[in-house]
Structure formats: C-alpha cells, structure tokens
Design a protein around this motif. Structure first.
Motif, mmCIF file in Angstrom:
data_model
loop_
_atom_site.group_PDB
_atom_site.id
_atom_site.type_symbol
_atom_site.label_atom_id
_atom_site.label_comp_id
_atom_site.label_asym_id
_atom_site.label_seq_id
_atom_site.Cartn_x
_atom_site.Cartn_y
_atom_site.Cartn_z
ATOM 1 N N UNK A 150 -8.640 4.687 -1.628
ATOM 2 C CA UNK A 150 -9.503 4.878 -2.791
ATOM 3 C C UNK A 150 -10.563 5.953 -2.529
ATOM 4 N N UNK A 151 -11.079 6.005 -1.299
ATOM 5 C CA UNK A 151 -12.089 7.004 -0.929
ATOM 6 C C UNK A 151 -11.515 8.409 -1.076
ATOM 7 N N UNK A 152 -10.282 8.585 -0.608
ATOM 8 C CA UNK A 152 -9.648 9.901 -0.746
ATOM 9 C C UNK A 152 -9.455 10.278 -2.213
ATOM 10 N N UNK A 153 -9.128 9.288 -3.037
ATOM 11 C CA UNK A 153 -8.955 9.558 -4.455
ATOM 12 C C UNK A 153 -10.284 9.972 -5.094
ATOM 13 N N UNK A 187 -8.499 8.679 -10.395
ATOM 14 C CA UNK A 187 -9.277 7.476 -10.095
ATOM 15 C C UNK A 187 -8.588 6.201 -10.574
ATOM 16 N N UNK A 188 -7.880 6.190 -11.721
ATOM 17 C CA UNK A 188 -7.164 4.950 -12.080
ATOM 18 C C UNK A 188 -6.094 4.580 -11.061
ATOM 19 N N UNK A 189 -5.413 5.619 -10.494
ATOM 20 C CA UNK A 189 -4.404 5.340 -9.473
ATOM 21 C C UNK A 189 -5.070 4.761 -8.232
ATOM 22 N N UNK A 190 -6.230 5.311 -7.871
ATOM 23 C CA UNK A 190 -6.931 4.788 -6.713
ATOM 24 C C UNK A 190 -7.358 3.348 -6.899
ATOM 25 N N UNK A 191 -7.857 3.051 -8.073
ATOM 26 C CA UNK A 191 -8.249 1.670 -8.339
ATOM 27 C C UNK A 191 -7.022 0.765 -8.367
ATOM 28 N N UNK A 192 -5.907 1.312 -8.823
ATOM 29 C CA UNK A 192 -4.670 0.545 -8.829
ATOM 30 C C UNK A 192 -4.300 0.124 -7.401
ATOM 31 N N UNK A 193 -4.456 1.029 -6.451
ATOM 32 C CA UNK A 193 -4.198 0.694 -5.045
ATOM 33 C C UNK A 193 -5.219 -0.321 -4.566
ATOM 34 N N UNK A 201 0.843 -1.203 0.000
ATOM 35 C CA UNK A 201 0.000 0.000 0.000
ATOM 36 C C UNK A 201 0.874 1.248 0.000
ATOM 37 N N UNK A 202 1.948 1.211 0.765
ATOM 38 C CA UNK A 202 2.847 2.361 0.791
ATOM 39 C C UNK A 202 3.472 2.636 -0.565
ATOM 40 N N UNK A 203 3.932 1.570 -1.228
ATOM 41 C CA UNK A 203 4.519 1.754 -2.557
ATOM 42 C C UNK A 203 3.489 2.306 -3.543
ATOM 43 N N UNK A 204 2.273 1.770 -3.506
ATOM 44 C CA UNK A 204 1.240 2.261 -4.415
ATOM 45 C C UNK A 204 0.927 3.718 -4.140
ATOM 46 N N UNK A 205 0.906 4.104 -2.860
ATOM 47 C CA UNK A 205 0.622 5.502 -2.500
ATOM 48 C C UNK A 205 1.710 6.424 -3.018
#
Length: 775
Positions: free
Chosen positions: A371-374, A392-398, A14-18
């Motif tokens: 994802x909610x924050x995104x 939103x694509x980044x959020x879905x990626x996480x 999760x940290x890396x994705x963030x």
C-alpha cells in the motif's frame, strides 16, 4: 490452521492481489508510454507503428498552441493560414507558459492542434482521461463536447464527463483539434493523458476500466457494510468502525476519480459537487487510516500525532466546502505532504511492531508495504513526475486482504480459546454436579417455605393496599360530598332575607346525615351483615314521607314528582332503612333528571304477595355495561353534573338494605330514554284504593260541599293558599296543619290531595285543586 500454513496462504493472496493490480493498472498505460513515438512540432508519425502489438499509446509531445483563440477544424481547412503562438507539451498544463508579452496563468482558453499519420486507414479511437475543465474535440471531423467552452467564466461550464471519439482516417491521416477553456481550476490545459488506438481497443479499455472500478467499488462497499454491521453488534472493537469509515472514504474517492463512476450513477450531478466530494474524501482518508492503525497498536502510535493529523484533515476537508474551486484546488499541493509523512510514520510503526513480534504485525507490514508503494505512486502521478495511473483503490484492495486475514486469525484464536475453556468447563461441571444435587434439595425446601411466606405476605399486602385505597377514596369523597351542604349552612345561617332559609338548612343537614349513614352502613356491612329491625309499616305512607324529604331539592330544579299506586300495602320492614332506600333512589333520579322533568313513583302488587316500587326518571339512562356494576360501592355514573357529585355509596346501600329484607333490587334502562330503578318486597296486607297522586280532581266547586258558616270560617285559609307557590313547602305545610284542626271531615280527601301536590312539587295539580275553591 498452523502459523506456517496461514502465512503461506497470506503470501499467495498478496501475490494474487499484486498481479491483479499490475495487470489492471499498468497493462495499457506504462507500456504504451515507453514504446510510442512523441509528437514533434504538431505531427505524430505512426506510419511504422504496429497497433497489433501495442493496442493503446499515450499521446505526448509538442503540439500547436493558439492562446485565447477558439478555432474549429473548419478554420484550419480554409485557405487562410492560422498562425499559432508556439508549441506546448501534452499532456501538461499551460500554467507558466511564456508568451511574447506575458506568462499564462491557470485561467483562460486556447486551441490545441496536431496531426497523426497512421500505418493504414481504418477506424481509430481517441480517449481523454481527465481534464478539470471544459473542452471541444474534433477528431478527423467527428466532434465531442464535454461541458461548455467559453471565453469567460460566465460562458464556461466545466464537466468531468468521460468521452471517447471514433473516426475514420483519410489518407492515413488523423487531424486533431482541441478547444480547452478553464476558469474554475488552478490547472489549465490538456493536463491528462490522451490515449490513441483502434476503435475496438479504445472501447475495450473503457469497459475494462469501468469493470475494474465497479469491482473495486463492490469489494470496498461489501467490506464497509460488513465492518459497520460488526461494529453495530459489537461496538467494543473500535478498529472495526474506523476501517468501515476508511472504506467509505475510499469509495467516495473511487467514485470521483478514474472513470468518474459517480457520473454514471448520477448523470445530473454538478461538477461543483463532484469535485468537492473528491477533495473532502481525500482529506478524510488519511487521518482515518492513521486512526485505524492506532486502534490496532495504541501503545506504538502517538495519540497526539493522530490528533494533529485529524485536525489537518478536518481543516483541508473544510476548505472545499467554504471556498470556490479556483481556490481549494490548490489544497492538494500543500496537503500531499500530510499523507507522505503519515505513510512514512506508519511504515516506521509497523516495522517496529514487527520487530517486537506483535500479533499480526507481519500481515499488516506486508500489506502496508504494498500500500505504501501505491501511495508513493499516486503522489508522483498527481504531480506528473511519472505517468502511470491512479492506483490507490488497488492498494487499499490489497490492504483489505491483509486486514481480512488478520481478522480471520483473530477469530480462529478466539474459537481455539473457546474450545479450551469448554473442556475445562466440562471438567468443572462434572465436579459440581454432585454438589448441585445436594444443594438442590435444600434449595427446593427453602423455596417452598419462601413461596408460602410470599403468599402470606401477598395476601397481607393486598389487604393493606385495599384498606389504604379505601381510606384515601373515602377521605377524598367524604370531604367533597360534605363541602357543598356545609357551605350552604355556613353561608345561609347569618343571612336574614333568604327565602325558605330553614328549608335550605334542613335539606343540607339531611344530605349530610344520609351520606354519613350510607358510609356507616356500607362499611359495617363489610364486617357483619346488615340487620334490619322489622315492624308493620304502611309502605305508601313511608314513600310519601320520603317524597317530602326530597321535595325541596326537586323544587330547586323545577322537577315534578308523581306518585302512582293501586292501593296501600302493609309490610314487615325496617321503616328507617326502607325510607333511606327510597330517598336514595329519589335523590339519584333528581341528580340525573334534566330541569323541569318528571319523576314517577309507582307502587303496585305482583303475584305471591310481592309489592314492587319503581322510580322512573327522564335522565340519560344507564348503559348496559354499567347496569351490572352500578350497585357496587364507589361506582358512579359518567353523566353526573358538576353540582351533584356523590360517593357512589347510595345504590350500594340500597342493595344491602333490600337484600337484608330478602327482597330484590334492579334497574331497567335504555340509553337516552331514562332509567327505572325498582325493588320488590313481601307484603302482608293490601288495601285496594284507586288512587293517583298528582291527577286531576273533580270539577265540582268545593263551596257546594260546605255550609255558609263553614265556608266563611275556612275562606281566609283558602285565600292564603292562593298567595303561595307550590315550592313554599314550609309555609303551606304550617297552613295545612292549622286547616286540619278547623276543617270538617268531609274535606279530608281535599286536604290529602293538597298535601300530595305540595309533597310532589306538582304546580299544575296544586293550581287545579285551588280552582275547586272557586275564589
């Protein structure tokens, strides 16, 4: 892997994705917006700005605004001053802009202009992120066009094409002129961010965005196809197909936002189609996401709420399909409340299941909070409350990391359960081995007994099946074959004016008798061998009698029967059986012979006192593969015509009868050249006599052989013969019987030839014999 280790790994992912999302989503835009100066009254002063520290900046501020004027850079370079209508903020829309006499709506056209003072001359780049309209841009003389700018809806063609322009500054100044025309979207004007920087940085930013877009697109596509394949092989897991559909919805959304990758993949795609794909995918993504969460925690997510959201998503997805862009582009203003409510509701559900410590609740909650924050960022970004980016694509990626982690843990737990069950099964197997060994011996014994019973039953069943098939076949064929002769007897019997009435009835009766005898003999042969009753018989006389039996049928089809023999043969045979054999062969030849054809019956001797009888026809013949089967019961040729159907027992009977006499039967045939059916028997006596029935007689008049008194006594009989045709067998036969009584012995040969001509229905021979009378 222990729970602590797995949780630690999840936090790292999760940290890396963030960090990845923050780097790619905010690296240029947020920093540039906070530190770049604003445009003031059409001039942006960057004389002291350091482009080495901050590569790209957002252009924002007040620029010159020329409503309903399409001005070019050349118009501003002329000495004539062009008066502007005021200043307008960029980025922003012109909707609601107050003119002296009106308030501007979304539709219309205008020109924007401003100047940029740069710290040094060089190549600079300008990139417009997204205008939902058409525009022309002059950047220090360099022009780029997107769509077609016009003063009306008919003249304007909107486009989503992403363009950037590079120009060389002159005197540390960059002049920007922007024409914008909008008649298709509810928003008009320079709504989105324009980025300024050195040319290399602008190009690098574009390449980075495209790379990120394709990276996210690839990840989402792999996950979508993977989950779709999992669902295909295991359709019980409903959340798998929902997640796959959600990924596909986000894929279409990703293709039509940001750098508009869909236009790189499909350059000729219409703006009207692309914008509809964007809005429909946005409408469907929300209910799919809610259904996905419901599939994981069906007891905690309201089914009725899911149905309501699906109904709203379906309605808002339908709007772009049936309305023009100028109308349906308003729909996100209303629909944005749906994802907001859904986001809050899902957050509430995940917090509740986390408190209850449901399976994988912490994983889902952590990923969803991000994802909610995104989602909140994208809603604020869409309404221009903040200027960040579409993430939103980044959020879905996480969120994908969360889902993948949850799935992997489920699979691991499943394997652990399998291992535990395997150990227990091994223990049970050891206990059951001895019982199985004991039961195996008993089962083998029972199996052998059952197999023997099954074999016996199979034999009985085959016999019953054969008997049933024989019964059905015999019933059908007997009814069919008896129908025609019975109809003949029934229809002709009450009629008084039918020629040869008795002959017709007699022929029908013989056909039925022959059929019945064949059936009885063939079926009797299945039980016991056919036993002939031999007696000394003249085979030639027997053949003539058989010819007489079928002569009327031959006459009906105008067939000529010719008998060729090299003498008379006396044999020890059962005359009734052999006569039926010859009749069956003749009937078979008559059936397959064309009208007015000739059938030859040949009788000749072979070595070792063998007499051979051959019946040759001019029919279609017998194919080679049928010649081996034709003597089997119920075998019929394919070439039978519609009025000569049979049971197929005739040739089977012939074979049984001949073999019962220790003879041989066979057929020689070439397709389309007729068939020769033959049989051979032993004979005891041969009377040599050159004889060919049906040949030409002597040309000497018969009157010369008789005295005057004999001629006068026989002349009335001869004159009566001339009145008959050869086919009037009954009448000629009666007259011949009378002639034999009164005729002298010297006419015996003539009478015999005349009998043969009538028996063979040989019209030509019959007329030639009458010519001898010289009447």
């Amino acid at each position: 892997m222990s729970i602590k280790r797995s949780t630690f790994l999840f936090i790292i992912l999760i940290g890396l994705a963030t960090l990845t999302t923050v780097f790619f989503g905010f690296s240029y835009e947020g920093l540039g917006l906070r530190t770049s100066p604003a445009i003031h009254r059409g001039v942006l002063d960057l004389s002291d700005f350091d482009f080495n520290k901050i590569q790209l900046i957002h252009l924002h501020g007040d620029v010159e605004f020329y409503w309903e004027k399409l001005l070019t850079l050349q118009d501003f370079n002329n000495d004539n001053e062009v008066c502007h209508d005021g200043y307008i903020k960029v980025p922003g829309i012109w909707n609601g802009y107050e003119m002296p006499d009106t308030i501007i709506g979304g539709s219309g056209y205008a020109t924007y202009r401003f100047k940029i003072k740069v710290p040094e001359d060089g190549w600079y780049g300008l990139k417009i992120k997204e205008f939902d309209c058409a525009y022309n841009l002059w950047f220090n003389g360099e022009k780029v066009s997107v769509g077609q700018v016009g003063a009306s809806k008919e003249q304007t063609i909107p486009s989503w094409k992403r363009e950037e322009v590079n120009a060389l500054s002159v005197n540390k100044t960059l002049d920007v002129v922007l024409q914008v025309a909008n008649f298709h979207h509810w928003k008009g004007g320079a709504e989105d961010v324009m980025l300024l920087g050195k040319s290399r940085d602008v190009i690098g930013y574009k390449n980075q965005q495209i790379a990120v877009g394709f990276f996210l697109l690839g990840c989402l596509l792999i996950m979508a196809i993977y989950h779709l394949g999992v669902y295909f092989f295991r359709s019980k897991e409903r959340f798998v197909i929902l997640f796959s559909l959600l990924c596909f919805a986000i894929i279409f959304r990703l293709l039509t936002t940001g750098e508009k990758i869909i236009l790189d993949l499909f350059p000729s795609l219409s703006w009207y189609v692309a914008i509809r794909i964007e809005y429909v995918s946005y409408a469907f993504a929300v209910p799919l996401f809610l259904a996905f969460i419901h599939s994981f925690y069906p007891e905690d997510v309201s089914k009725h709420f899911v149905k309501v959201v699906f109904l709203l998503g379906g309605l808002f997805a339908l709007v772009p399909l049936v309305t023009p862009p100028a109308f349906f582009t308003y729909s996100p203003i209303v629909y944005q409340f749906v994802p907001a409510v859904v986001a809050v509701y899902v957050l509430y559900v995940l917090v509740k299941v986390a408190v209850k410590k449901r399976a994988d609740s912490f994983v889902f909650l952590t990923g969803y909070v991000f994802f909610f924050l995104i989602v909140a960022n994208d809603i604020l970004y869409y309404n221009r409350v903040i200027t960040t980016s579409y993430l939103i694509p980044h959020g879905l990626f996480v969120l994908l990391f969360s889902n993948a982690f949850a799935l992997s843990r489920r699979v691991t737990n499943a394997f652990n359960q399998v291992e535990l069950l395997t150990v227990k099964l091994d223990k049970y197997n050891q206990e059951l081995e001895q019982k199985v060994a004991d039961r195996t011996r008993e089962i083998v014994s029972q199996k052998e007994e059952i197999q023997q019973q099954a074999l016996n039953l199979s034999k009985v069943n085959e016999q019953l099946t054969e008997l049933n098939r024989f019964k059905e076949s015999m019933t059908s064929m007997i009814v069919h074959d008896l129908k025609n002769p019975l109809n003949t007897i029934i229809n002709i019997a009450p009629m008084a004016d039918v020629p040869d009435k008795e002959a017709h009835i007699q022929l029908a009766g013989r056909q039925m008798l022959n059929l019945v005898m064949n059936i009885l003999d063939v079926n009797r042969h299945k039980v016991a061998a056919l036993k002939p009753k031999p007696q000394n018989t003249n085979l030639v006389h027997l053949i003539k009698d058989a010819i007489g039996d079928v002569s009327f049928m031959a006459a009906q089809r105008s067939l000529v029967l010719r008998l060729n023999m090299e003498g008379e043969f006396e044999t020890e045979i059962d005359p009734a059986l052999i006569r039926r054999v010859i009749v069956n062969l003749l009937l078979n030849a008559i059936k397959f012979s064309p009208v007015k054809a000739q059938i030859e019956i040949s009788v000749f001797g072979e070595i070792d006192k063998i007499v051979k009888v051959v019946v040759k026809d001019e029919g279609p013949g017998v194919r080679k593969e049928q010649q081996e089967l034709i003597f089997n019961p119920y075998t019929r040729l394919d070439q039978q015509d519609y009025y000569n159907k049979s049971t197929g027992l005739g040739l089977a009977f012939c074979k049984m009868a001949i073999e019962a006499h220790k003879g041989v039967i066979g057929v020689n045939s070439v397709p389309m050249q007729g068939a020769s059916f033959w049989f051979s028997l032993n004979y005891s006596t041969f009377i040599a006599k050159a004889y060919e029935e049906g040949g030409h007689g002597e040309e000497q008049p018969l009157q010369a052989m008789l005295s005057l008194d004999e001629w006068q006594a026989l002349e009335p009989y001869f004159l009566t013969f001339k009145q008959f045709e050869v086919y009037q067998v009954s009448e000629i036969g009666a007259l011949l019987e009378q002639l034999k009584i009164v005729a002298p012995s010297k006419l015996s040969d003539f009478i015999c030839e005349l009998e043969n001509a009538v028996a063979c229905c040989d019209e030509q021979l019959y007329q030639e014999l009458l010519k001898k009378l010289n009447l």
